[in-house]
Motif scaffolding. Structure first.
Motif, mmCIF file in Angstrom:
data_model
loop_
_atom_site.group_PDB
_atom_site.id
_atom_site.type_symbol
_atom_site.label_atom_id
_atom_site.label_comp_id
_atom_site.label_asym_id
_atom_site.label_seq_id
_atom_site.Cartn_x
_atom_site.Cartn_y
_atom_site.Cartn_z
ATOM 1 N N GLU A 212 0.886 -1.100 0.025
ATOM 2 C CA GLU A 212 0.087 -0.172 0.051
ATOM 3 C C GLU A 212 0.712 1.228 0.002
ATOM 4 O O GLU A 212 0.611 2.202 -0.645
ATOM 5 N N GLN B 170 -7.867 -7.967 5.552
ATOM 6 C CA GLN B 170 -8.846 -8.744 6.219
ATOM 7 C C GLN B 170 -9.080 -10.221 5.895
ATOM 8 O O GLN B 170 -9.109 -11.098 6.629
ATOM 9 N N LYS C 3 -6.691 3.891 -6.612
ATOM 10 C CA LYS C 3 -7.745 3.691 -5.477
ATOM 11 C C LYS C 3 -8.375 2.310 -5.485
ATOM 12 O O LYS C 3 -8.497 1.762 -4.276
ATOM 13 N N SER C 4 -8.389 1.739 -6.528
ATOM 14 C CA SER C 4 -8.907 0.266 -6.400
ATOM 15 C C SER C 4 -7.881 -0.702 -5.928
ATOM 16 O O SER C 4 -8.098 -1.484 -5.039
ATOM 17 N N GLN C 5 -6.480 -0.250 -6.016
ATOM 18 C CA GLN C 5 -5.586 -1.120 -5.585
ATOM 19 C C GLN C 5 -5.399 -0.970 -3.985
ATOM 20 O O GLN C 5 -5.236 -1.845 -3.129
ATOM 21 N N THR C 6 -5.980 0.250 -3.437
ATOM 22 C CA THR C 6 -6.041 0.489 -2.042
ATOM 23 C C THR C 6 -7.005 -0.540 -1.434
ATOM 24 O O THR C 6 -6.927 -0.855 -0.577
ATOM 25 N N LYS C 7 -8.299 -0.318 -2.007
ATOM 26 C CA LYS C 7 -9.479 -1.265 -1.705
ATOM 27 C C LYS C 7 -9.078 -2.563 -1.582
ATOM 28 O O LYS C 7 -9.329 -3.347 -0.894
ATOM 29 N N GLN C 8 -8.252 -3.261 -2.823
ATOM 30 C CA GLN C 8 -7.951 -4.686 -2.584
ATOM 31 C C GLN C 8 -6.988 -4.840 -1.674
ATOM 32 O O GLN C 8 -7.102 -5.825 -0.817
ATOM 33 N N ASN C 9 -6.012 -3.884 -1.119
ATOM 34 C CA ASN C 9 -5.187 -4.218 -0.193
ATOM 35 C C ASN C 9 -5.693 -4.194 1.301
ATOM 36 O O ASN C 9 -5.587 -5.010 2.006
ATOM 37 N N VAL C 10 -6.858 -3.599 1.585
ATOM 38 C CA VAL C 10 -7.630 -3.623 2.627
ATOM 39 C C VAL C 10 -8.236 -4.853 2.815
ATOM 40 O O VAL C 10 -8.461 -5.568 3.896
ATOM 41 N N LEU C 11 -8.870 -5.335 1.634
ATOM 42 C CA LEU C 11 -9.698 -6.674 1.569
ATOM 43 C C LEU C 11 -8.456 -7.719 1.835
ATOM 44 O O LEU C 11 -9.010 -8.703 2.293
ATOM 45 N N LYS D 27 -8.002 6.150 -10.931
ATOM 46 C CA LYS D 27 -8.913 5.100 -10.347
ATOM 47 C C LYS D 27 -8.064 3.830 -9.903
ATOM 48 O O LYS D 27 -8.329 2.977 -9.145
#
Length: 405
Positions: A247, A310, A299-307, A296
């Motif tokens: 990230e 988890q 931003k998508s990569q950031t969401k993927q890293n969070v998921l 974009k």
């Protein structure tokens, strides 16, 4: 790493008269096993990638020739040379190195896990060989015992105190034991092949196992808290950290890139004019800025890293639950093995007492060879169960050691 290996070896190999032999075999497996070598090579590749990412984008060079020469005040343009170098945002290269190093650290845990599993597999196979050999020896002892009984039966037949059927029953029982011994021998060869392949050597290399293996007087102390430090769980922590570095790298890559360049244009002098700048070449330094306006992707990569983080948390918890279950089962099975061993020891003593009574009965001429076969069958059963209990105790101990040491 070496200190960890020797510590684990000391815990895997205990209460064995020739522990040094098994330790030598385990060390040979660690040095020669191709799976370990595979993981070590993978780790070396992952570590080498640090040099791969420690670079900046390629320098761009360009050459242009004017087919139709454009005229300028100082002359016609003949050809053009250009060079440009883009430079990532400050800290981007360091972020890449940290990310790759984090991946290499996670890959290193694969080596630790593989070595632990290999040590457990070698030890368990060794105990299987011991149990097989011990059972063959027990069968051989019982065959000799039945031969003694057969001699007694033949004598009893001669004096009319037994029938030929008793002799035949004793002989058939011997045949069954010889068959079982032959089957165990084939199983020993199969297990020996498995053991040798763990050490990456020829299948027919003879494996010498300990002659006698007894249970320790008490179980070794252990702390279940160490389970949380198991490399299978630490790997998830390392992967989690690698995503954190991923990230940080993503944030750096979403920053602008700065470029520096230089253009050179060759000018041909004008033959019909004479002035100070006639034919003067053009040199033009340049600075460029690459801005990811449409970000974009980042931003998508950031969401993927969070998921992904988890997901790793849930995977780690799932694996922890599995390891806790395995540990609990191994501990309880080891306790059960000790209980079974003590019970079989008592039963075996009583069976031998019954055998002594039968032998004394023979002196009075009242021996019943059906009772002889029954007692012999029980004695063999108790001996086999006793060996199986010893093997189970040590096999479960290797599982416990794999999990918490």
């Amino acid at each position: 790493m070496k200190r960890l290996i020797y510590t684990l070896l000391g815990l895997f190999i205990f209460s064995i008269s020739n522990a040094q032999e098994l330790e030598t075999l385990v060390n040979e497996a660690l040095n020669n096993n191709p799976e370990i070598q595979k993981f070590e090579l993978q780790y070396s590749i992952a570590s080498e990638k640090v040099n791969e990412v420690n670079t900046i984008p390629n320098t761009e060079f360009g050459v242009g020739y004017f087919v139709s020469e454009p005229e300028t005040r100082t002359g016609a343009q003949r050809f053009k040379l250009s060079a440009k170098q883009m430079i990532p945002w400050f800290g981007s290269i360091t972020s890449r190195e940290n990310y790759v190093n984090a991946l290499a650290d996670a890959k290193f845990e694969d080596i630790v896990i593989a070595k632990r599993k290999l040590m457990a597999s070698v030890s368990q196979s060794y105990y299987n060989l011991y149990a097989n050999k011990a059972k063959q020896e027990v069968l051989q002892e019982n065959i000799k015992l039945l031969e003694t009984y057969e001699t007694l039966a033949l004598t009893a037949v001669e004096v009319g105190k037994a029938s030929a059927v008793d002799v035949l029953r004793l002989q058939m029982r011997q045949n069954e034991m010889k068959q079982l011994k032959d089957v165990l021998h084939q199983q020993f060869l199969a297990e020996q092949t498995k053991f040798n392949k763990l050490l990456n050597r020829k299948s027919d290399v003879a494996v010498v196992v300990v002659d006698n293996l007894m249970l320790p007087s008490e179980d070794f102390e252990m702390s279940t808290n160490n389970l949380e430090l198991h490399p299978e769980l630490l790997k998830y922590d390392k992967l989690y950290q690698s995503i954190e570095h991923s990230e940080l790298l993503n944030q750096k890559e979403s920053s602008p890139m700065i470029g520096f360049g230089l253009d050179y244009i060759n000018i041909e002098p004008r033959p019909d004019m004479n002035f100070s700048d006639n034919g003067k070449d053009i040199v033009m330094p340049m600075v460029t800025l690459s801005i990811p306006i449409f970000n974009k992707k980042y931003k998508s990569q950031t969401k993927q890293n969070v998921l992904a983080q988890q997901e790793l948390k849930t995977q780690k918890q799932e694996r922890l639950n599995i390891l806790e279950t395995l540990l609990s089962k191994a501990i309880n099975d080891r306790i059960s093995a000790r209980i079974s061993f003590e019970t079989q020891t008592k039963n075996l003593k009583q069976a031998k007492d019954a055998e002594d009574i039968l032998i004394k009965s023979y002196e009075t001429g009242t021996i019943d060879f059906n009772d002889v076969l029954d007692i012999q069958e029980l004695q063999l059963k108790f001996q086999m169960n006793q060996i199986e209990s010893i093997k189970s105790y040590y096999v479960q101990s290797t599982i416990v050691n794999y999990l918490i040491q």
